[in-house]
Scaffold this active site. Structure first.
Site, short mmCIF file in Angstrom:
data_model
loop_
_atom_site.label_atom_id
_atom_site.label_comp_id
_atom_site.label_asym_id
_atom_site.label_seq_id
_atom_site.Cartn_x
_atom_site.Cartn_y
_atom_site.Cartn_z
N SER A 1 0.86 -1.18 0.00
CA SER A 1 0.00 0.00 0.00
C SER A 1 0.90 1.23 0.00
O SER A 1 2.03 1.19 0.48
CB SER A 1 -0.95 0.03 1.20
OG SER A 1 -1.91 1.03 1.00
N SER A 2 0.36 2.32 -0.55
CA SER A 2 1.18 3.54 -0.65
C SER A 2 0.29 4.73 -0.91
O SER A 2 -0.89 4.59 -1.21
CB SER A 2 2.17 3.40 -1.82
OG SER A 2 1.46 3.28 -3.03
#
Ligand SMILES: C[S@@+](CC[C@H](N)C(=O)[O-])C[C@H]1O[C@@H](n2cnc3c(N)ncnc32)[C@H](O)[C@@H]1O
Length: 395
Positions: free
Chosen positions: A101-102
């Site tokens: 995730s980012s």
């Protein structure tokens, strides 16, 4: 200078940078970038560090780091989770892992929103809430009620919900598989995914209004990507084109490549003992070429590839068809070129070569010459060659 003035200055500078780069093209999205406080969405993240002999590691950056606020407003993607569980909070120092995730770099987020042609009053479905930053930009521009965002990971979703609340936004947030869309807030005028997909789900097309646009990165298990912009017709069929650029996103979790255990690889190696052997017409370097990998993956959508070497020997590329069990290996020859070995029920590399040679014979057209059409069940991708369309279909 107060903290508020400093943050306002950083937002302004980010907007200037994105405008100079050509990512930010309209007054409306500029206003959104100037207003959304990205630092609230990335209170901690990982910074990529490449350490000789140790490969890529991820160093945690937290609020107590002097550089944190400036970094939060850089036009960079900041990774916030590794291997589906590890967060910067859990890491005492640099750690290994795969990003799951980012917060996508703001320049790419606004470029996609501009490309999607999101207009006032549009109802938007976002797949991949992540940190919530892109969701906040859409809320700022369109109003909370027009934005629905889905995140599959409950912890990531909870952090995004808290950050959105703190920043003063209240979109429709859904925790679940974005491949199912969200019928509750349909129909949508625009659908945007910040995770990539192997196949565009039927649910999105059903939940889209006729004339709606969908912007999503199409990927596969050979690491090829193409950012597709499609328009949905009244019968739930979408057609469109691929946009220029080299844009990749992490794959939607349910569509991730299967993990091939040692036993399965062992069986593949054994099968190769009785393989058909010949000189390859196309080497595995095609899998490192942006459009080449995309073309190869269209031809063999269920194949995974892995480079391995045994006891200091040459690097060999192995391709395994996860559906049929067919396997191919490519070994470098001393004087240049490659030897291909193939075994099992199918000839994986024959299929890759046939597709790649057709593409090369047409002059290796770039991805923006490719088109896509799907009803959510069968998908065709094609480009127009000298002798007419060259196409691949899969379901
Ligand atoms: C690149 S990040 C999203 C970036 C985000 N838009 C932002 O600006 O912070 C991709 C996200 O997609 C999520 N994701 C992956 N598969 C998904 C799925 N099937 N449905 C919904 N979200 C998914 C991941 O958990 C991850 O948080």
């Amino acid at each position: 200078m107060t903290e508020d003035e400093r943050v306002a200055g950083l937002r302004q500078a980010l907007a200037d940078e994105l405008e100079r780069a050509g990512d930010l093209r309209s007054r409306e999205w500029r206003r959104a970038v100037e207003r959304v406080p990205r630092h609230l969405f990335v209170p901690e993240f990982f910074e990529r560090t490449d350490i000789p002999d140790r490969g890529t590691l991820w160093a945690p950056v937290r609020r107590d780091d002097d550089r944190w606020l400036d970094l939060a407003y850089r036009d960079e993607t900041w990774v916030t989770q590794l291997d589906r569980h590890l967060t910067p909070r859990d890491a005492a120092g640099p750690v290994g892992g795969d990003p799951t995730s980012s917060s996508t770099m703001p320049g790419l987020v606004v470029r996609m929103l501009e490309d999607l042609d999101v207009t006032d009053g549009a109802s938007v479905l976002e797949i991949g809430t992540g940190t919530g930053y892109s969701t906040a930009l859409m809320c700022e521009r369109l109003g909370d009620g027009s934005v629905t965002s889905i995140e599959v990971d409950p912890c990531i979703a909870a952090n995004a919900a808290a950050a959105l609340r703190r920043a003063g936004y209240a979109p429709n947030l859904v925790v679940g598989d974005g491949l199912d869309g969200d019928a509750g807030h349909a129909p949508y005028d625009r659908i945007i995914a910040t995770c990539s997909v192997r196949t565009i789900p039927r649910a999105w097309l059903v939940q889209a209004r006729p004339g709606a646009r969908v912007l999503v990165t199409v990927t596969g298990w050979l690491g090829g990507y193409g950012l597709a912009l499609l328009e949905v017709d009244g019968d739930g069929v979408a057609e469109g084109r691929f946009l220029p650029g080299t844009i990749s996103f992490m794959v939607a979790r349910p569509q991730a490549a299967p993990v091939i255990g040692d036993e399965r690889w062992g069986a593949a190696f054994e099968a190769l003992a009785d393989a058909e052997v010949r000189r390859a017409a196309v080497g595995p370097d095609v899998l490192r070429d942006w459009t080449g990998a995309f073309v190869a993956q269209l031809a063999v959508p269920t194949v995974v590839a892995q480079r391995m070497r045994v006891d200091g020997g040459p690097w060999v590329e192995y391709c395994l068809d996860t559906a049929s069990g067919a396997v191919a290996s490519l070994t470098p020859e001393r004087g240049g070129g490659w030897t291909v070995r193939q075994a099992g029920p199918g000839r994986v590399w024959d299929d890759v070569e046939a597709a790649v040679l057709r593409w090369r014979d047409a002059g290796s057209p770039p991805q923006e010459r490719f088109r896509i059409r799907t009803d959510g069940r069968v998908r065709s991708v094609w480009f127009d060659g000298a002798d007419g369309p060259v196409s691949w279909a899969s379901s």
